[in-house]
Design a protein around this motif. Sequence first.
Motif, mmCIF file in Angstrom:
data_model
loop_
_atom_site.group_PDB
_atom_site.id
_atom_site.type_symbol
_atom_site.label_atom_id
_atom_site.label_comp_id
_atom_site.label_asym_id
_atom_site.label_seq_id
_atom_site.Cartn_x
_atom_site.Cartn_y
_atom_site.Cartn_z
ATOM 1 N N GLY A 111 33.312 28.268 46.808
ATOM 2 C CA GLY A 111 34.098 27.336 46.778
ATOM 3 C C GLY A 111 33.382 26.096 46.352
ATOM 4 N N GLY A 112 31.878 25.947 46.116
ATOM 5 C CA GLY A 112 31.388 24.984 45.784
ATOM 6 C C GLY A 112 31.140 23.668 46.705
ATOM 7 N N ALA A 113 30.545 22.846 46.512
ATOM 8 C CA ALA A 113 30.522 21.511 47.268
ATOM 9 C C ALA A 113 31.951 21.014 47.626
ATOM 10 N N SER A 114 32.636 20.824 46.208
ATOM 11 C CA SER A 114 33.942 20.194 46.302
ATOM 12 C C SER A 114 34.905 21.000 47.172
ATOM 13 N N THR A 115 34.837 22.176 47.391
ATOM 14 C CA THR A 115 35.449 22.688 48.749
ATOM 15 C C THR A 115 35.239 22.016 50.053
ATOM 16 N N GLN A 154 29.773 9.194 42.010
ATOM 17 C CA GLN A 154 31.053 9.808 41.768
ATOM 18 C C GLN A 154 31.692 10.908 42.832
ATOM 19 N N PHE A 155 30.356 11.584 43.216
ATOM 20 C CA PHE A 155 30.938 12.959 44.247
ATOM 21 C C PHE A 155 31.417 12.228 45.726
ATOM 22 N N SER A 156 30.558 11.033 45.965
ATOM 23 C CA SER A 156 30.977 10.787 47.305
ATOM 24 C C SER A 156 32.356 10.029 47.349
ATOM 25 N N ASN A 198 22.572 11.008 44.428
ATOM 26 C CA ASN A 198 23.659 10.950 43.655
ATOM 27 C C ASN A 198 23.204 11.183 42.100
ATOM 28 N N THR A 199 23.646 12.598 41.977
ATOM 29 C CA THR A 199 23.178 13.277 40.785
ATOM 30 C C THR A 199 23.938 12.684 39.342
ATOM 31 N N ILE A 200 24.946 12.001 39.383
ATOM 32 C CA ILE A 200 25.092 11.413 37.960
ATOM 33 C C ILE A 200 24.558 10.142 37.607
ATOM 34 N N ALA A 252 26.133 15.146 55.315
ATOM 35 C CA ALA A 252 25.653 14.781 54.036
ATOM 36 C C ALA A 252 25.861 15.810 52.906
ATOM 37 N N ASP A 253 26.387 15.346 52.046
ATOM 38 C CA ASP A 253 26.227 16.362 50.499
ATOM 39 C C ASP A 253 24.889 16.318 50.107
ATOM 40 N N MET A 254 24.107 17.466 50.020
ATOM 41 C CA MET A 254 22.503 17.475 49.601
ATOM 42 C C MET A 254 22.737 18.519 48.286
ATOM 43 N N SER A 255 23.928 18.583 47.632
ATOM 44 C CA SER A 255 23.819 19.578 46.596
ATOM 45 C C SER A 255 22.820 19.412 45.569
ATOM 46 N N SER A 256 22.348 18.174 45.082
ATOM 47 C CA SER A 256 21.266 17.776 44.208
ATOM 48 C C SER A 256 20.071 17.614 44.704
ATOM 49 N N ALA A 284 25.032 25.362 45.487
ATOM 50 C CA ALA A 284 23.773 26.163 45.210
ATOM 51 C C ALA A 284 23.252 25.857 43.764
ATOM 52 N N GLN A 285 24.012 25.608 42.718
ATOM 53 C CA GLN A 285 23.673 25.833 41.550
ATOM 54 C C GLN A 285 22.777 24.679 40.874
ATOM 55 N N LYS A 286 22.526 23.702 41.779
ATOM 56 C CA LYS A 286 21.698 22.632 41.111
ATOM 57 C C LYS A 286 20.061 23.153 41.515
ATOM 58 N N ASN A 287 19.848 23.423 42.815
ATOM 59 C CA ASN A 287 18.298 23.519 43.114
ATOM 60 C C ASN A 287 18.092 24.965 43.877
HETATM 61 C C1 LIG Z 1 27.542 18.802 41.438
HETATM 62 C C2 LIG Z 1 27.682 18.276 42.806
HETATM 63 C C3 LIG Z 1 28.911 18.503 43.406
HETATM 64 C C4 LIG Z 1 30.038 19.385 42.733
HETATM 65 O O1 LIG Z 1 29.632 20.611 43.242
HETATM 66 P P1 LIG Z 1 30.694 22.105 42.867
HETATM 67 O O2 LIG Z 1 29.777 23.016 43.621
HETATM 68 O O3 LIG Z 1 30.785 21.913 41.489
HETATM 69 O O4 LIG Z 1 31.803 21.645 43.618
HETATM 70 C C5 LIG Z 1 29.021 17.708 44.705
HETATM 71 N N1 LIG Z 1 28.305 16.925 45.075
HETATM 72 C C6 LIG Z 1 27.429 16.739 44.499
HETATM 73 C C7 LIG Z 1 26.262 15.603 45.089
HETATM 74 C C8 LIG Z 1 26.819 17.385 43.297
HETATM 75 O O5 LIG Z 1 25.642 17.265 42.586
#
Ligand SMILES: *Cc1c(COP(=O)(O)O)cnc(C)c1O
Length: 348
Positions: free
Chosen positions: A62-66, A89-91, A139-141, A159-163, A182-185
């Motif tokens: 489901g990705g971080a967005s879920t 943007q993500f927060s 903050n990825t962007i 905490a969202d630590m996706s990136s 998982a797809q960033k790192n």
């Molecule tokens: C890429 C990203 C997301 C979105 O991730 P998805 O897996 O595509 O939903 C959310 N938060 C951060 C910090 C990101 O870098």
Amino acid sequence: MLPVSVLERAAAEMTDYQGSGMSVMEMSHRSKVYDAIIKKAEADLRTLMQIPDNYKVLLLQGGASTQFAAVPLNLIGKTGKADYIVSGQFSKKAYQEAKKYGDVRLIASGEDTNFAKIPEITRDDIRPDASYVHICYNNTIFGTKFNYIPDTGDIPLVADMSSCILSEPVDVTKFGVIYAGAQKNMAPAGLTVVIIREDLMGNALPCTPTMLDYKVQAEGESMYNTPPCYAIYVAGLVYEWLLSTGGLAARKEINEKKAALLYDYLDSQSFYKAGADASCRSLMNVTFVTGDEELDKKFCAEAAKVGLISLKGHRSVGGMRASIYNAMPVEGVEALVEFMKKFAAENA
Ligand SMILES: *Cc1c(COP(=O)(O)O)cnc(C)c1O
């Protein structure tokens, strides 16, 4: 990027995983051989991040967005309230999603600096009856990273630590929940890792979809339904690679060296301007502009011609962004800095 050694190992094991006669893509997730793969991946992640025993690790889809929905669905029920810091943007998306599920308050925003700076908060900014406080750590962007861990007292910090996950050591005990696509790192897309303190589970809103209920997923050991098997396998290979190259302390050193190559250059000249304030620069995403949109376009086009690709900034902000995740070697960053110097000399 993924480490080349990981891709080569996955390729070598593609048609016959360790004598099983089949690809990991083909296995039943309930088979003995797959069970060993998922258990080892979780164990290695626990070792890498020093995750305490009272935290569950969930390997989900489901990705971080879920998780923007799953977090409030699971945690807001305690008091019906949650506090959010918006630093990009993500927060902002996480905050907007959470508003569907309760009394959600924005306690600080970096919007006034166009997200070049991480907003600072103290205990007084947090409502004493908030069920949790949510931040996006990197903050990825915009290329900023929290330069402090907000002190939330007894209120769980999410905490969202996706990136930035696995880019450096973090003290897991400071957080109630950590989640990351998982797809960033870590792995190919399809896997989302959730690390949650056990006592925070079991309080999901009645409307919570079963699939998003952390307790259900924890009791099912991430196998309530079919998990993202192949992405978990590759994540496991990445965890092994990290462990065999010195773990997260060594990784932090390398990542700091890579980031410093870019930031030191950016600070030494005036052709490019760094996007993030010096107080809170990301180790993973380095943003910069020339100040001229046409020139930015030309930069990306010419960089691509010499093999420096994916440098275009996020479509919402423009400019350039060098994402230098774990698998990017120092040489890749050095090549970029050399190109930047050459481009500046030719276009100043
Ligand atoms: C890429 C990203 C997301 C979105 O991730 P998805 O897996 O595509 O939903 C959310 N938060 C951060 C910090 C990101 O870098």
